[in-house]
Structure formats: C-alpha cells, structure tokens
Write a protein that holds these residues in place. Sequence first.
Motif, mmCIF file in Angstrom:
data_model
loop_
_atom_site.group_PDB
_atom_site.id
_atom_site.type_symbol
_atom_site.label_atom_id
_atom_site.label_comp_id
_atom_site.label_asym_id
_atom_site.label_seq_id
_atom_site.Cartn_x
_atom_site.Cartn_y
_atom_site.Cartn_z
ATOM 1 N N SER A 1 0.827 -1.199 0.000
ATOM 2 C CA SER A 1 0.000 0.000 0.000
ATOM 3 C C SER A 1 0.866 1.257 0.000
ATOM 4 N N LYS A 2 1.907 1.269 0.821
ATOM 5 C CA LYS A 2 2.822 2.407 0.859
ATOM 6 C C LYS A 2 3.544 2.547 -0.477
ATOM 7 N N ALA A 3 3.969 1.432 -1.032
ATOM 8 C CA ALA A 3 4.699 1.467 -2.296
ATOM 9 C C ALA A 3 3.831 2.012 -3.427
ATOM 10 N N ARG A 4 2.569 1.585 -3.488
ATOM 11 C CA ARG A 4 1.673 2.085 -4.536
ATOM 12 C C ARG A 4 1.431 3.583 -4.385
ATOM 13 N N ALA A 5 1.360 4.057 -3.149
ATOM 14 C CA ALA A 5 1.183 5.490 -2.923
ATOM 15 C C ALA A 5 2.390 6.271 -3.441
ATOM 16 N N VAL A 6 3.580 5.743 -3.209
ATOM 17 C CA VAL A 6 4.802 6.407 -3.680
ATOM 18 C C VAL A 6 4.819 6.464 -5.205
ATOM 19 N N VAL A 7 4.479 5.343 -5.848
ATOM 20 C CA VAL A 7 4.479 5.292 -7.309
ATOM 21 C C VAL A 7 3.417 6.236 -7.877
ATOM 22 N N GLY A 8 2.226 6.222 -7.274
ATOM 23 C CA GLY A 8 1.156 7.088 -7.752
ATOM 24 C C GLY A 8 1.521 8.551 -7.662
ATOM 25 N N ASN A 9 2.218 8.935 -6.603
ATOM 26 C CA ASN A 9 2.640 10.328 -6.459
ATOM 27 C C ASN A 9 3.724 10.685 -7.468
ATOM 28 N N LEU A 10 4.658 9.772 -7.705
ATOM 29 C CA LEU A 10 5.709 10.023 -8.682
ATOM 30 C C LEU A 10 5.130 10.186 -10.083
ATOM 31 N N ARG A 11 4.062 9.470 -10.390
ATOM 32 C CA ARG A 11 3.424 9.623 -11.706
ATOM 33 C C ARG A 11 2.866 11.033 -11.871
ATOM 34 N N LEU A 12 2.238 11.542 -10.837
ATOM 35 C CA LEU A 12 1.717 12.908 -10.895
ATOM 36 C C LEU A 12 2.846 13.909 -11.121
ATOM 37 N N VAL A 13 3.930 13.738 -10.388
ATOM 38 C CA VAL A 13 5.058 14.666 -10.500
ATOM 39 C C VAL A 13 5.692 14.570 -11.886
ATOM 40 N N ALA A 14 5.818 13.347 -12.424
ATOM 41 C CA ALA A 14 6.435 13.167 -13.734
ATOM 42 C C ALA A 14 5.629 13.849 -14.834
ATOM 43 N N ALA A 15 4.296 13.838 -14.716
ATOM 44 C CA ALA A 15 3.458 14.496 -15.715
ATOM 45 C C ALA A 15 3.544 16.011 -15.600
ATOM 46 N N GLN A 16 3.736 16.515 -14.395
ATOM 47 C CA GLN A 16 3.815 17.961 -14.190
ATOM 48 C C GLN A 16 5.184 18.521 -14.541
ATOM 49 N N HIS A 17 6.221 17.667 -14.507
ATOM 50 C CA HIS A 17 7.591 18.127 -14.760
ATOM 51 C C HIS A 17 8.264 17.169 -15.750
ATOM 52 N N PRO A 18 7.797 17.144 -16.984
ATOM 53 C CA PRO A 18 8.310 16.167 -17.958
ATOM 54 C C PRO A 18 9.755 16.408 -18.373
ATOM 55 N N GLN A 19 10.293 17.616 -18.158
ATOM 56 C CA GLN A 19 11.673 17.894 -18.568
ATOM 57 C C GLN A 19 12.684 17.718 -17.433
ATOM 58 N N ASP A 20 12.243 17.249 -16.281
ATOM 59 C CA ASP A 20 13.125 17.115 -15.125
ATOM 60 C C ASP A 20 14.021 15.891 -15.304
ATOM 61 N N THR A 21 15.273 16.122 -15.672
ATOM 62 C CA THR A 21 16.178 15.000 -15.939
ATOM 63 C C THR A 21 16.511 14.207 -14.683
ATOM 64 N N ALA A 22 16.611 14.872 -13.544
ATOM 65 C CA ALA A 22 16.912 14.166 -12.293
ATOM 66 C C ALA A 22 15.763 13.236 -11.915
ATOM 67 N N LEU A 23 14.542 13.664 -12.155
ATOM 68 C CA LEU A 23 13.383 12.824 -11.856
ATOM 69 C C LEU A 23 13.379 11.589 -12.746
ATOM 70 N N HIS A 24 13.633 11.759 -14.034
ATOM 71 C CA HIS A 24 13.648 10.618 -14.944
ATOM 72 C C HIS A 24 14.804 9.673 -14.639
ATOM 73 N N ALA A 25 15.913 10.221 -14.140
ATOM 74 C CA ALA A 25 17.021 9.364 -13.721
ATOM 75 C C ALA A 25 16.615 8.508 -12.527
ATOM 76 N N LEU A 26 15.874 9.103 -11.585
ATOM 77 C CA LEU A 26 15.385 8.350 -10.429
ATOM 78 C C LEU A 26 14.423 7.250 -10.868
ATOM 79 N N LEU A 27 13.499 7.579 -11.766
ATOM 80 C CA LEU A 27 12.543 6.582 -12.250
ATOM 81 C C LEU A 27 13.259 5.442 -12.974
ATOM 82 N N GLY A 28 14.276 5.786 -13.742
ATOM 83 C CA GLY A 28 15.043 4.757 -14.429
ATOM 84 C C GLY A 28 15.780 3.850 -13.460
#
Length: 327
Positions: free
Chosen positions: A180-207
């Motif tokens: 449940s905690k893990a899904r919440a973290v992933v769901g929040n990261l999806r929101l952030v990724a859509a709001q900041h699509p050019q954030d290279t540090a974020l995409h590096a973390l997701l990778g």
Amino acid sequence: MTGKSQLGDFLLARRSQLRPEDVGVPTYGERRRVPGLRREELALLAGVSASYYTRLEQGQSLSASPEVLDAIAGALRLDEAERRYLHDLVRADRRRTQGRRPAPERVTEATAQLLDVLADVPAIVLGLRSDVLAWNRLGHALFAGHLDRGAPDLPGQRPNMARLVFLDCHTRDLYADWPSKARAVVGNLRLVAAQHPQDTALHALLGELSAKSAEFSSMWADHRVKTCTVDTYEMRHPLIGPLTVIQQTMSHGPGPQVVVATTEADSPSRAALTLLAQTVNQVTTQTINQVTAQAVTQVTTLAVTQGLTQDSVAADPVPRGPRGATA
C-alpha cells in the motif's frame, strides 16, 4: 518517457482496467479478445468518434480540448487526481522541450521555523522528487533512524523516500502493509512526472528504480496515480513496536512539502510515539554530555599544557642566544 507515449499508455491501461459491466455496456455473453472496454465502446461513452479516440490513444493527435479530455475522463471513471493527470500529460506533449537540469532545492526560513515548532511531532520536508531536505529529531527517528541524522544537510547524500521504500530493507520492514505504501509512492511520482516532464533528475530516479526493483517497474506499468495528502499506515518500528500513524502533507503547490505523522489521542500508538520521543531526548542528552565532557577534557589538557609552558619560562627567564654567541 515522453508525454506522447505516456498519454497513450495511460489511456490504454485505464481502458483495459474498466469492465463493460462497470459502465453498463452490454456484452450479450460474447467472448472478448481484449480485457476491458474496446476503443469504440469507450469512444461512444465519451461522445467522440472511434477514429479520433484511436489517434489520441496512439499519440497521433495533439489537439484534444479540455472538454474532450474531461469527457474521456468521465468515460474512464477517473477521479479528480487522475483527471488532472490526464490534462497534464496532454500539456506535457504539447510543450515538450529538451530536458533540463533542475534547480537545487532548499528549505526556506519559514519551513525551517515550522519544523522547529513541530518538535513534538515527527516531521520531514520532502522535495519534488521525494528527496529528504530536512527532518526534525522525531521525524528522523520514526522514518529513518538507521541513517545519519545530518544526511539531508549534504545535497549529494540526501536520502530519497521513494528509493528507501523500494530499495531499503529497513524501510520496507517499517510498513506492515508495504504494498500500500509502495503504490502510494508510485502514484505520487506519476503525478510529479506528468507535471515536470523535462526534469532529468526525476527521470534518472525513475530509471534507477525501474532497473533495481521489479516491484516498482510493475506498479509503474499499472498507471495508477495518487495524491499523497492523507494516508493511514500500520508501522512496525524496531524501537517502539507497532503503531498506527496518519501521514499527512501540510503544504501543497510548488516548493518543498512538510509531511507529519500523527497518532490518535490516548491510544497505544500515541504512547509508543511518546516513548520514541523520550528515547530520542535521552540519546540527545547523552550525546550533549559526551561532547561537553570531551570539551572539558580538551580545555583542561590545554590549560595544563599552557601552565607547564609558563612554568618552564619562569624557571629560565634569560633568553638563550644562538650557539657560540658572545655577550
């Protein structure tokens, strides 16, 4: 992870998760080759042509109006957070530019003062990508007592809560319902990724998380989004045992967010949190006493050394010239 592919993947995933009976679409007992709704069925529910919806799902159309997106969101039974996410994906596709290095994140003076006021409540300050920018003593003890207390002060060594949830065994064991905690973290990261699509540090973390955690990769592919504003978690702390906390975000919008953990009054969880606070204060007092004792020892040693030097000078007050010199 372009906005275009993410939009198509999101629409496809949510369409496949929606059963015909959920939206009143008759199937007449036929065998269906694909899970969920067909494209033409969803298009009919949204009031758009099947060909137009197909182009949108395949990333071939960038002209979807807010009204059309709202109609599709309604057909997919999206909640408010998911509807905003859908709009963010389309906006990201339209304004896609080259990735850029994000600006350093810092804790403002106002946030630092708020953290001081919340001394009796576990509190942490999270950046855009879930980096821990600061925490108070109780927040550190509750969420990551096994890490160095001063880690958030070093930008290159800051803990990241998403990384801890998926890659750190201590944090995994901390949550009784870890998925449940893990899904919440992933769901929040999806929101952030859509709001900041050019954030290279974020995409590096997701990778990184996708490469190192099969569970993260699977949850990310599910395309669920979630705002982590208020959630209840059962925790299993190594020092104080089980407790139930409500984790809630106190600040919204741009900039760092303060997350606090509270417990019900007069409950065993409140007693456990009080015990943790006492333990932290006791350790802090012992540390202060040790530092004070070391300082006193150093001062005493220095004073003794200086006293011996002065005694030596007093015993031999006549300065000696160079060897062989005459008076």
